[in-house]
Design an enzyme around this catalytic site. Structure first.
Site, PDB file in Angstrom:
ATOM      1  N   LYS A   1       0.839  -0.871  -0.144  1.00 16.46           N
ATOM      2  CA  LYS A   1      -0.238  -0.309   0.039  1.00 16.46           C
ATOM      3  C   LYS A   1       1.161   0.899   0.139  1.00 16.46           C
ATOM      4  O   LYS A   1       0.631   1.875   0.002  1.00 16.46           O
ATOM      5  CB  LYS A   1      -0.785   0.307   1.183  1.00 16.46           C
ATOM      6  CG  LYS A   1      -1.557   1.591   1.270  1.00 16.46           C
ATOM      7  CD  LYS A   1      -2.815   0.829   2.379  1.00 16.46           C
ATOM      8  CE  LYS A   1      -2.377   1.822   4.168  1.00 16.46           C
ATOM      9  NZ  LYS A   1      -2.230   3.015   4.238  1.00 16.46           N
ATOM     10  N   ASN A   2       2.073   1.139   0.454  1.00 13.69           N
ATOM     11  CA  ASN A   2       2.647   2.425   1.413  1.00 13.69           C
ATOM     12  C   ASN A   2       3.631   3.174  -0.303  1.00 13.69           C
ATOM     13  O   ASN A   2       4.363   4.282  -0.022  1.00 13.69           O
ATOM     14  CB  ASN A   2       3.058   2.086   2.483  1.00 13.69           C
ATOM     15  CG  ASN A   2       2.828   2.812   3.279  1.00 13.69           C
ATOM     16  OD1 ASN A   2       1.618   3.049   3.180  1.00 13.69           O
ATOM     17  ND2 ASN A   2       3.090   2.141   4.251  1.00 13.69           N
TER      18      ASN A   2
ATOM     19  N   ARG B   1      -5.811   9.632   3.981  1.00 14.34           N
ATOM     20  CA  ARG B   1      -5.230  10.321   5.136  1.00 14.34           C
ATOM     21  C   ARG B   1      -3.797  10.335   4.002  1.00 14.34           C
ATOM     22  O   ARG B   1      -3.047  11.768   4.301  1.00 14.34           O
ATOM     23  CB  ARG B   1      -4.784   9.430   5.746  1.00 14.34           C
ATOM     24  CG  ARG B   1      -6.087   9.563   7.498  1.00 14.34           C
ATOM     25  CD  ARG B   1      -6.594  10.972   7.664  1.00 14.34           C
ATOM     26  NE  ARG B   1      -7.946  10.214   7.972  1.00 14.34           N
ATOM     27  CZ  ARG B   1      -9.153  11.733   8.459  1.00 14.34           C
ATOM     28  NH1 ARG B   1      -8.598  12.900   7.849  1.00 14.34           N
ATOM     29  NH2 ARG B   1     -10.186  10.874   9.582  1.00 14.34           N
TER      30      ARG B   1
ATOM     31  N   CYS C   1      -5.680  11.852  11.756  1.00 12.34           N
ATOM     32  CA  CYS C   1      -6.379  10.917  11.979  1.00 12.34           C
ATOM     33  C   CYS C   1      -6.080   9.764  13.057  1.00 12.34           C
ATOM     34  O   CYS C   1      -5.842  10.026  14.186  1.00 12.34           O
ATOM     35  CB  CYS C   1      -5.798  10.648  10.630  1.00 12.34           C
ATOM     36  SG  CYS C   1      -3.366   9.690  11.577  1.00 12.34           S
TER      37      CYS C   1
ATOM     38  N   ARG D   1      -1.864  14.636  12.117  1.00  7.68           N
ATOM     39  CA  ARG D   1      -1.016  14.918  10.927  1.00  7.68           C
ATOM     40  C   ARG D   1      -0.068  15.826  10.331  1.00  7.68           C
ATOM     41  O   ARG D   1      -0.983  16.386   9.489  1.00  7.68           O
ATOM     42  CB  ARG D   1      -2.106  13.763   9.765  1.00  7.68           C
ATOM     43  CG  ARG D   1      -1.118  13.354   9.069  1.00  7.68           C
ATOM     44  CD  ARG D   1      -1.727  11.012   9.486  1.00  7.68           C
ATOM     45  NE  ARG D   1      -0.228  10.348   8.655  1.00  7.68           N
ATOM     46  CZ  ARG D   1      -0.378   9.027   8.401  1.00  7.68           C
ATOM     47  NH1 ARG D   1      -1.574   8.743   9.492  1.00  7.68           N
ATOM     48  NH2 ARG D   1       0.329   8.572   7.562  1.00  7.68           N
ATOM     49  N   PRO D   2       0.502  17.217  10.756  1.00  6.06           N
ATOM     50  CA  PRO D   2       0.800  17.612  10.295  1.00  6.06           C
ATOM     51  C   PRO D   2       1.477  17.992   9.318  1.00  6.06           C
ATOM     52  O   PRO D   2       2.269  16.516   8.952  1.00  6.06           O
ATOM     53  CB  PRO D   2       2.049  18.795  11.529  1.00  6.06           C
ATOM     54  CG  PRO D   2       2.323  17.488  11.978  1.00  6.06           C
ATOM     55  CD  PRO D   2       1.591  16.273  12.237  1.00  6.06           C
TER      56      PRO D   2
ATOM     57  N   LEU E   1       6.140  19.891   7.695  1.00  8.50           N
ATOM     58  CA  LEU E   1       7.625  19.652   6.182  1.00  8.50           C
ATOM     59  C   LEU E   1       7.881  19.742   4.952  1.00  8.50           C
ATOM     60  O   LEU E   1       8.362  19.895   4.528  1.00  8.50           O
ATOM     61  CB  LEU E   1       8.184  18.123   7.011  1.00  8.50           C
ATOM     62  CG  LEU E   1       8.750  17.776   8.316  1.00  8.50           C
ATOM     63  CD1 LEU E   1       9.034  16.602   9.176  1.00  8.50           C
ATOM     64  CD2 LEU E   1       9.843  19.363   8.576  1.00  8.50           C
TER      65      LEU E   1
ATOM     66  N   ASP F   1       4.570   0.133  12.204  1.00  7.51           N
ATOM     67  CA  ASP F   1       3.410  -0.306  11.521  1.00  7.51           C
ATOM     68  C   ASP F   1       2.942  -1.612  11.727  1.00  7.51           C
ATOM     69  O   ASP F   1       2.198  -2.104  11.687  1.00  7.51           O
ATOM     70  CB  ASP F   1       3.164  -0.004  10.016  1.00  7.51           C
ATOM     71  CG  ASP F   1       2.627   1.731   9.747  1.00  7.51           C
ATOM     72  OD1 ASP F   1       1.872   2.243  10.473  1.00  7.51           O
ATOM     73  OD2 ASP F   1       2.617   1.665   7.854  1.00  7.51           O
TER      74      ASP F   1
ATOM     75  N   ARG G   1      -8.365  -0.793   4.166  1.00  8.76           N
ATOM     76  CA  ARG G   1      -8.093   0.411   3.794  1.00  8.76           C
ATOM     77  C   ARG G   1      -6.271  -0.239   3.558  1.00  8.76           C
ATOM     78  O   ARG G   1      -5.283   0.279   2.707  1.00  8.76           O
ATOM     79  CB  ARG G   1      -7.640   1.302   4.885  1.00  8.76           C
ATOM     80  CG  ARG G   1      -8.793   1.854   5.039  1.00  8.76           C
ATOM     81  CD  ARG G   1      -8.334   3.740   5.285  1.00  8.76           C
ATOM     82  NE  ARG G   1      -6.931   4.449   5.402  1.00  8.76           N
ATOM     83  CZ  ARG G   1      -5.631   3.734   6.938  1.00  8.76           C
ATOM     84  NH1 ARG G   1      -6.220   4.082   7.730  1.00  8.76           N
ATOM     85  NH2 ARG G   1      -4.573   4.646   5.839  1.00  8.76           N
TER      86      ARG G   1
HETATM   87  C1  UD1 Z   1       3.839   6.937   6.299  1.00  8.57           C
HETATM   88  C2  UD1 Z   1       3.543   5.507   5.946  1.00  8.57           C
HETATM   89  C3  UD1 Z   1       2.901   4.970   7.213  1.00  8.57           C
HETATM   90  C4  UD1 Z   1       3.957   4.738   8.046  1.00  8.57           C
HETATM   91  C5  UD1 Z   1       4.514   6.013   8.730  1.00  8.57           C
HETATM   92  C6  UD1 Z   1       6.118   6.303   9.696  1.00  8.57           C
HETATM   93  C7  UD1 Z   1       2.471   6.066   3.645  1.00  8.57           C
HETATM   94  C8  UD1 Z   1       0.983   6.084   3.297  1.00  8.57           C
HETATM   95  N1  UD1 Z   1       2.342   5.840   5.336  1.00  8.57           N
HETATM   96  O1  UD1 Z   1       3.275   8.327   7.048  1.00  8.57           O
HETATM   97  O2  UD1 Z   1       1.965   3.828   7.361  1.00  8.57           O
HETATM   98  O3  UD1 Z   1       3.694   4.706   9.922  1.00  8.57           O
HETATM   99  O4  UD1 Z   1       5.356   7.084   7.628  1.00  8.57           O
HETATM  100  O5  UD1 Z   1       6.287   4.974   8.399  1.00  8.57           O
HETATM  101  O6  UD1 Z   1       3.473   5.509   2.804  1.00  8.57           O
HETATM  102  N2  UD1 Z   1       5.969  14.660  10.898  1.00  8.57           N
HETATM  103  C9  UD1 Z   1       5.063  15.966  10.968  1.00  8.57           C
HETATM  104  N3  UD1 Z   1       5.277  17.140  10.352  1.00  8.57           N
HETATM  105  C10 UD1 Z   1       5.335  16.268   8.831  1.00  8.57           C
HETATM  106  C11 UD1 Z   1       5.345  14.588   7.924  1.00  8.57           C
HETATM  107  C12 UD1 Z   1       5.077  14.510   9.664  1.00  8.57           C
HETATM  108  O7  UD1 Z   1       5.255  16.235  12.257  1.00  8.57           O
HETATM  109  O8  UD1 Z   1       4.955  17.125   7.718  1.00  8.57           O
HETATM  110  C13 UD1 Z   1       5.485  13.119  11.819  1.00  8.57           C
HETATM  111  C14 UD1 Z   1       4.000  12.657  11.609  1.00  8.57           C
HETATM  112  O9  UD1 Z   1       3.252  13.597  12.863  1.00  8.57           O
HETATM  113  C15 UD1 Z   1       4.618  11.287  12.280  1.00  8.57           C
HETATM  114  C16 UD1 Z   1       5.611  11.368  11.510  1.00  8.57           C
HETATM  115  O10 UD1 Z   1       6.613  12.554  11.477  1.00  8.57           O
HETATM  116  O11 UD1 Z   1       4.527  12.024  13.971  1.00  8.57           O
HETATM  117  C17 UD1 Z   1       5.917  10.821  11.085  1.00  8.57           C
HETATM  118  O12 UD1 Z   1       5.104  11.235   9.654  1.00  8.57           O
HETATM  119  P1  UD1 Z   1       5.949  10.468   8.465  1.00  8.57           P
HETATM  120  O13 UD1 Z   1       6.853  10.177   8.098  1.00  8.57           O
HETATM  121  O14 UD1 Z   1       5.691  11.671   7.667  1.00  8.57           O
HETATM  122  O15 UD1 Z   1       4.589   9.734   7.458  1.00  8.57           O
HETATM  123  P2  UD1 Z   1       3.433   9.352   7.174  1.00  8.57           P
HETATM  124  O16 UD1 Z   1       4.485   9.814   5.607  1.00  8.57           O
HETATM  125  O17 UD1 Z   1       2.488  10.805   6.623  1.00  8.57           O
END
Ligand code: UD1
Length: 417
Positions: free
Chosen positions: A22-23, A92, A116, A121-122, A125, A306, A398
Site C-alpha cells: 500500500k505504501n 489520509r 487521523c 498529521r501535520p 515539513l 506499523d 484500507r
Molecule cells: C507513512 C506511512 C505510514 C507509516 C509512516 C511511518 C504511507 C502512505 N504511510 O506515513 O503507514 O506509519 O510513514 O513509517 O506511506 N510529521 C510532522 N510533520 C510533517 C510530516 C510528518 O511532524 O510534515 C510527523 C508525523 O506527525 C509523524 C511522523 O512525523 O509523527 C512520521 O510521519 P511520516 O513519516 O510523514 O509518515 P507518513 O508519510 O504520514
C-alpha cells in the site's frame, strides 16, 4: 457496515502470496500524474485507499483502468488542479498528491489532511520544503492554495525528521523541476526506493534512494512506464504473526525479505522457527514462548511503527514480560483497550505498552480503531477461546486485500457478516 466473525483456536497453516505494498502504490499512483503517457502498474493491491487514489486521479482528468492487480493510468489529458475536501479526507495520505499536482499543473488546491486515528498529521515539513522549491502556499477557508508560477526549482532541503510522506512529495515535485534538489535526512523506507525505481524507469534522474541523502536532477519530460510494486512488508508481518500466535506453520511467497530484517529478527528473538531464501519466508510457531523483549519502533531500518500492533499479540503467548515503545505516532495505542476486552493484560506507561506473561484470551465483541490495530484484533480473535465479532472493519480494508479469504484459506474459522 461490515463486521468480521471469528471462532478462534484453529492452528493456521499453508502458503500465501503477499499483496503489493500500500505504501508504495499510493505515492506511485500520485507520481503517474507527471507522466505524459501511460503508467502500467502491476501487483497493485485491491484496497479502499487505492480506490481513493484512483478517484483523485480521475478527478484530475486521468483515465484509469483496472484489471485485477494491474492498474493503467493515462495522465495525458490531466488538466485539473483541485482535489475536493471529500476525497482529501477519504485517504489520509492524499497529501502526497500535492507535489505531483503542482509539478504538472503549476498550481494545486487541496485541503489539509487533518488529524487521523494515530494522532495529529501535520504537513509542515512538506510545505516548508515546497516553499524552498519556489511554491507559494496560501491558507484560505481550510483550503491550501499553492502555486509555482515561475516553475519549481531545485533546492537543498534538510528534513528535521525523516518523514516518509515529505520525502516522497519532494522527490515527486523535484523530478520535472529546473536544477537539482538534494534532500538531507531523507526517509529511507523501501517504499521510497520503489517510488524512485518507478520514476527512474520513466526517465527521472534520482540517486541515493534508500539512503539519507537523495539527489534529484530535474529533467524535461517523463515517458510511459511499466512497474511492479514491491511486496507489502507489514501485511507479511501480519500473516507471520498469525501463524506464530496460533502455533501454526506458514510459507509466504513474494515477500521481499531483505526489507524485513527487523521483523524477521523479532520473530526469531521471540523463539519462532523462521527461515528465508530472500523471496519466501517460512515460519513455524510454538504453543508458548519465553522471550523477554523490549521493542522500540523507529524509522527504517528500525522496527516499523506499523508492525507494532500486528506483532504485539505474540507477547500474550510469552510467559516473560515484553514491551513495545512507540516513537513515531502519538495515538498508536488506541487498540490496546479493545485488545484487553479479550482478557489480555496489557498496560500502558506513556508511549510503552507492556505485556506481563501469558494470557488465555476469550472471545469478545470489539471495534477497530485504525488499520493495523484492527488487524491486531483479528489476531487476538484467532487466538481466543470461543467467538469474537469485530466491528468497523472498513479500517482494515484500507490496507489488507481479502483478509477474510486469506485467513480462511489458512484454516481459520472466519467470515464476513
Ligand atoms: C507513512 C506511512 C505510514 C507509516 C509512516 C511511518 C504511507 C502512505 N504511510 O506515513 O503507514 O506509519 O510513514 O513509517 O506511506 N510529521 C510532522 N510533520 C510533517 C510530516 C510528518 O511532524 O510534515 C510527523 C508525523 O506527525 C509523524 C511522523 O512525523 O509523527 C512520521 O510521519 P511520516 O513519516 O510523514 O509518515 P507518513 O508519510 O504520514
Amino acid at each position: 457496515m461490515k463486521t468480521i466473525k471469528v471462532r478462534g483456536k484453529k492452528r493456521l497453516g499453508g502458503c500465501l502470496q503477499v499483496q503489493g505494498a500500500k505504501n508504495s502504490v499510493l505515492p506511485i499512483l500520485a507520481a503517474t500524474l507527471l507522466i505524459n503517457g501511460r503508467s502500467v502498474i502491476h501487483n497493485c493491491p485491491d484496497l479502499t485507499d487505492v480506490d481513493a487514489a484512483l478517484k483523485i486521479l480521475i478527478m484530475l482528468g486521468c483515465v484509469c483502468v483496472r484489471d485485477e492487480t494491474t492498474v493503467i493510468v493515462d495522465a495525458s489529458d490531466a488538466a485539473n488542479y483541485e482535489i475536493s475536501k471529500e476525497l482529501m479526507s477519504e485517504m489520509r495520505s492524499s497529501v502526497v498528491f500535492l507535489g505531483a499536482v503542482i509539478s504538472r499543473m503549476g498550481k494545486a488546491v487541496i485541503s489539509y489532511p487533518g488529524g487521523c486515528e494515530l494522532g495529529p498529521r501535520p504537513i509542515d515539513l512538506h510545505l516548508s520544503a515546497l516553499k524552498k522549491m519556489g511554491v507559494s502556499v496560501n491558507d484560505a477557508d481550510d483550503r491550501l492554495i499553492c502555486s509555482a508560477s515561475g516553475g519549481i526549482r531545485g533546492a537543498e532541503i534538510f528534513l528535521t525528521f525523516p518523514s516518509v510522506g515529505a520525502t516522497e512529495n519532494i522527490i515527486i515535485a523535484a523530478c520535472l523541476s529546473k536544477g537539482t534538489t538534494v534532500i538531507k535526512n531523507a526517509a529511507k523506507e523501501p517504499e521510497i526506493s520503489d517510488l524512485c525505481d518507478f520514476l527512474n524507469k520513466a526517465g527521472a534522474k534520482i540517486k541515493g534512494a534508500g539512503s539519507s541523502t537523495v539527489i534529484i536532477e530535474g529533467v524535461n519530460k517523463l515517458h510511459s512506464v511499466e512497474h511492479r510494486v514491491l511486496p507489502d512488508r507489514i501485511v507479511a508481518a501480519t500473516y507471520l504473526s498469525a501463524a506464530a500466535v496460533t502455533n501454526g506453520e506458514i510459507c509466504l511467497k513474494n515477500t521481499g525479505a531483505a526489507n524485513m530484517l527487523s521483523i524477521i529478527r523479532f520473530f526469531d528473538d521471540m523463539g519462532c522457527n523462521i527461515k528465508t531464501n530472500g523471496k519466501e519466508i517460512y515460519l513455524k510457531g510454538k504453543e508458548k514462548y519465553s522471550a523477554c523483549l523490549d521493542i522500540t519502533t523507529g524509522v527504517y531500518p528500525a522496527f516499523p511503527t506499523d508492525a507494532g500492533p500486528v506483532t504485539l499479540p505474540l507477547f500474550l503467548k510469552s510467559d516473560g514480560s515484553n514491551s513495545i515503545t512507540e516513537t513515531i505516532f502519538k495515538n498508536r495505542f488506541r487498540y490496546i483497550d479493545q485488545l484487553n476486552k479479550f482478557n489480555a493484560d496489557i498496560t500502558l506507561d506513556g508511549n510503552t505498552a507492556i505485556s506481563n506473561g501469558i494470557k488465555e484470551l476469550i472471545g469478545a465483541n470489539v471495534e477497530c480503531t485504525d488499520l493495523r490495530g484492527g488487524a491486531a484484533l483479528i489476531l487476538a480473535a484467532l487466538m481466543a477461546e470461543g467467538e469474537s465479532v469485530i466491528y468497523k472493519t472498513y479500517h482494515i480494508e484500507r490496507g489488507y486485500c481479502n483478509i477474510v479469504n486469506c485467513f480462511a484459506e489458512l484454516g481459520a474459522d472466519i467470515k464476513e457478516l
